[in-house]
Design an enzyme around this catalytic site. Sequence first.
Site, mmCIF file in Angstrom:
data_model
loop_
_atom_site.group_PDB
_atom_site.id
_atom_site.type_symbol
_atom_site.label_atom_id
_atom_site.label_comp_id
_atom_site.label_asym_id
_atom_site.label_seq_id
_atom_site.Cartn_x
_atom_site.Cartn_y
_atom_site.Cartn_z
ATOM 1 N N GLY A 66 0.923 -0.904 -0.143
ATOM 2 C CA GLY A 66 -0.297 -0.068 -0.126
ATOM 3 C C GLY A 66 0.709 1.355 -0.008
ATOM 4 N N ASP A 180 8.858 -10.650 8.538
ATOM 5 C CA ASP A 180 9.482 -9.203 7.821
ATOM 6 C C ASP A 180 10.589 -8.198 8.432
ATOM 7 O OD1 ASP A 180 10.034 -9.066 5.355
ATOM 8 O OD2 ASP A 180 8.768 -7.464 4.711
#
Length: 462
Positions: A66, A180
């Site tokens: 995003g 991550d």
Amino acid sequence: MSIGAAVRRMLPAAIGSHPGPDRAAPPARADERPAPPPRRRSELAPGTVVGARYRIDGVLARGGMGVVHTAFDPFLLRDVVVKVLDAPAVQDRTTRGAAWEGVVAATVSHPALMPVLDAGTVRREDGTETDFLVMERMRGGDLHALLARRPLRWDQAAALGAELAEGLALLHGAGLVHRDVKPANVLIATVDPDERLRARLADFGTAIGAVDLAPGPDLGTVAYMCPEQVRGRRATDRSDVYSLGLVLLEAVTGHREFPGSVDESALARLRREPFLPPDLPARFAEVLRGMTATTADRRPPAEEVARRLAACATGPGGSAAPDATLERLRTSATLAARLTGAVGAAVLLPDATGTDVLAAPGHLRVPRRLDGDGWPRTHPSAAWTVDDLAADPVVSEHALLAAGVRAAAGVPIPGDRPGAMLCVFEDRPRHFSGQAVRDLVAVASMLDLGAGRAADRDRATD
């Protein structure tokens, strides 16, 4: 199928976002302006109001899931960031959809984990709806940008790692794996890099539960993946520990341990364990070695990592001070600046070779350490003022002047630390009144560095 081919199939998004040297774009000509990035569907125009509350100011970053915008919250009069997700809005929040990051962030709460302040849906210009998340605005940027300027001291890295490991331990205890952990996802709250870093781990969009919610590739960033992820196996809590170990190693060396293209970076960790600089303290190196072990069963859990890193940072040979001591000193310095109307303040703690400067927040870049005889060169038991450093022959060449300090005042701090002083600074010539000096004396009297606080005090001079 080769491991390299498997990595390409498993990580198409990572390959696209991490080009190797052979994929580098040719340098732009000096007379060419780089074309602006194409506008994404989730990029909102300045002035757009999201959730009937948050006014969009501009784009802060464009990520894989995003667009992150800077925004203003008029209800609480604060700056925030609004992340508008690319995928369509989802109704079932128990699935790993676009809003999964918000669900994960709402599951756990820890100072080292980025909280989600608000969430909802927003209508884009094309008429479709998507989810948005509202988060705290972190003024210090991210660890990746900080390390591009300079590496951290090993004790800074250890203290930072201890906090992040505590947050990961809480996440793992809730049955979640981040997947991550990388410098770009470590957001810095402390603006001054010479202070102890305060950071939050962000971006939970790739997190998974103890039982995977849907089949698919193990996403993440190749440079920080553990060997088992490269082999196509499922990520576990020890995968996060490995990634954090690589982040801390990069923090002290200033470079990635496994650079290169996707294939080169992925395969390198299968051939060898990370190289640890020989000048690292043995205790710290031992923790990093365990965190980055090739096999998951040799890596300690995040909770143990947090304990051991904290011991490295605060034990013999470490320089990170107990939180309470540093916060007490800096809070008092901030109070002194407010009472006197000064632009900066600090506690000066001299020793045999120089003076440690515990600075309060401010735009003056006051050095953390003053070498030599220290400053000012007056009797340590007396209050003093300097109206204009540039006109004072004793201090005209001092590092404080180079940092933008033009006027200063200081008073001694009671206790058994000779020469300890509370000081305020100005970036222009100024005469500090008698009332300003009396205000300094009142604040300094609350900072008694007596024998009862000797242990904390001695470790506060980092």
